[in-house]
Design an enzyme around this catalytic site. Structure first.
Site, PDB file in Angstrom:
ATOM      1  CG  PHE A  95     -24.055  26.042  77.068  1.00 44.11           C
ATOM      2  CD1 PHE A  95     -23.159  26.129  76.012  1.00 44.11           C
ATOM      3  CD2 PHE A  95     -24.085  24.873  77.820  1.00 44.11           C
ATOM      4  CE1 PHE A  95     -22.298  25.068  75.718  1.00 44.11           C
ATOM      5  CE2 PHE A  95     -23.238  23.813  77.528  1.00 44.11           C
ATOM      6  CZ  PHE A  95     -22.343  23.915  76.478  1.00 44.11           C
ATOM      7  CG  HIS A 114     -28.869  31.561  83.347  1.00 43.67           C
ATOM      8  ND1 HIS A 114     -29.824  32.237  82.635  1.00 43.67           N
ATOM      9  CD2 HIS A 114     -29.395  31.334  84.575  1.00 43.67           C
ATOM     10  CE1 HIS A 114     -30.883  32.435  83.407  1.00 43.67           C
ATOM     11  NE2 HIS A 114     -30.645  31.886  84.593  1.00 43.67           N
ATOM     12  CD1 TRP A 115     -22.694  32.087  77.056  1.00 44.51           C
ATOM     13  CD2 TRP A 115     -24.038  32.562  75.347  1.00 44.51           C
ATOM     14  NE1 TRP A 115     -21.902  32.530  76.030  1.00 44.51           N
ATOM     15  CE2 TRP A 115     -22.705  32.839  74.964  1.00 44.51           C
ATOM     16  CE3 TRP A 115     -25.059  32.779  74.432  1.00 44.51           C
ATOM     17  CZ2 TRP A 115     -22.381  33.327  73.709  1.00 44.51           C
ATOM     18  CZ3 TRP A 115     -24.730  33.274  73.174  1.00 44.51           C
ATOM     19  CH2 TRP A 115     -23.407  33.540  72.814  1.00 44.51           C
ATOM     20  N   GLY A 158     -17.860  35.483  80.796  1.00 44.29           N
ATOM     21  CA  GLY A 158     -16.785  35.181  81.729  1.00 44.29           C
ATOM     22  C   GLY A 158     -15.561  34.689  80.989  1.00 44.29           C
ATOM     23  CG  ASP A 193      -9.871  17.336  81.831  1.00 46.67           C
ATOM     24  OD1 ASP A 193      -8.768  17.747  82.231  1.00 46.67           O
ATOM     25  OD2 ASP A 193     -10.291  17.542  80.681  1.00 46.67           O
TER      26      ASP A 193
END
Length: 257
Positions: free
Chosen positions: A32, A69-70, A73, A159
């Site tokens: 990512f 790391h992508w 999930g 958020d």
């Protein structure tokens, strides 16, 4: 972005409001990527709050690219916000000294209640200010601002929507999307989470998992910040032409007042 990698890498936009995030894939390797993310990301990674930071590169034009790391999930479902691991991760964030130190080094100042009230008063447009329930909400904020002062400021996410909680296939929970990070009263995060996701008769149980007692002071602070956030959400949806959502939050405002 492609010149960071060999031609075999597939790079696609990851969506989002800024257009600064990308997915990169090469055989079994998946990353990512984000352009010009905050140095805060490195501390979040070290603390295990976001997926692991793999590398950081500074480009010739001055841009900084980070790779994480992508992970496979999913986001949490709203009813999963009751889980004790959500409470424990939020507490871990709020008590973290490394996170607080880094935000202070980056020049973040404490987000005081007066700053939020000023944001509400200057953001709402004339049409909204004519609505009785909006005026009632602003009066509530003004009348109670002296009663919500709190000294133990922490790093807040800002958020804690269920969409920002990532559960990996290895059952590791992360809180992502830290662009709105602030140094503030933890009631900002806790109030949003409890009001949106936790039945009121479960508040004490959830807070026990977090490590806090439900006091009258906390109740007032949570309500104050949730009313503020709701008013800003109403204005945001109105400005975007999302009138169905605007009306939903107007009804919600009435219910919490």
């Amino acid at each position: 972005m492609e010149h960071l990698f060999d031609q075999d890498w597939e790079i696609v936009p990851a969506g989002g409001a800024t257009g600064e995030a990308f997915f990169a894939k090469h055989h079994e390797q998946r990353l990512f990527l984000k352009r010009n993310s905050s140095p805060f990301l490195a501390v979040l990674s070290a603390e295990g709050i976001v997926p692991k930071l793999v590398w950081t590169k500074r480009m010739e034009n001055g841009d900084v690219i980070t790779a994480q790391h992508w992970l496979s999930g999913r986001e949490l479902d709203p009813d999963e916000m009751l889980q004790d691991r959500v409470a424990k991760l939020l507490n871990k964030i709020h008590i973290s000294k490394p996170l607080l130190t880094m935000l202070e080094r980056l020049g973040k100042v404490r987000f005081e209640p007066e700053m939020m009230l000023a944001e509400v008063e200057t953001t709402l447009d004339f049409d909204l200010l004519k609505l009785p329930k909006v005026n009632e909400a602003i009066s509530f904020l003004q009348e109670n601002i002296d009663f919500i002062q709190f000294d133990e400021y922490v790093v807040c996410h800002g958020d804690v929507n269920h969409n920002n909680w990532l559960l990996s296939d290895r059952n590791q929970l992360y809180l992502i999307d830290w662009d709105g990070a602030m140094i503030a009263d933890p009631a900002i995060d806790i109030g949003m989470l409890l009001y949106w996701y936790i039945p009121e008769d479960k508040w004490e149980d959830w807070l026990q998992q977090y490590g806090m007692t439900l006091t009258d002071s906390l109740k007032l602070r949570m309500k104050w910040y949730v009313v503020s956030q709701t008013l800003l959400s109403i204005q945001w949806h109105k400005a975007k032409g999302r009138f169905h959502e605007m009306n939903h939050w107007l009804e919600y405002l009435q219910s919490i007042l």
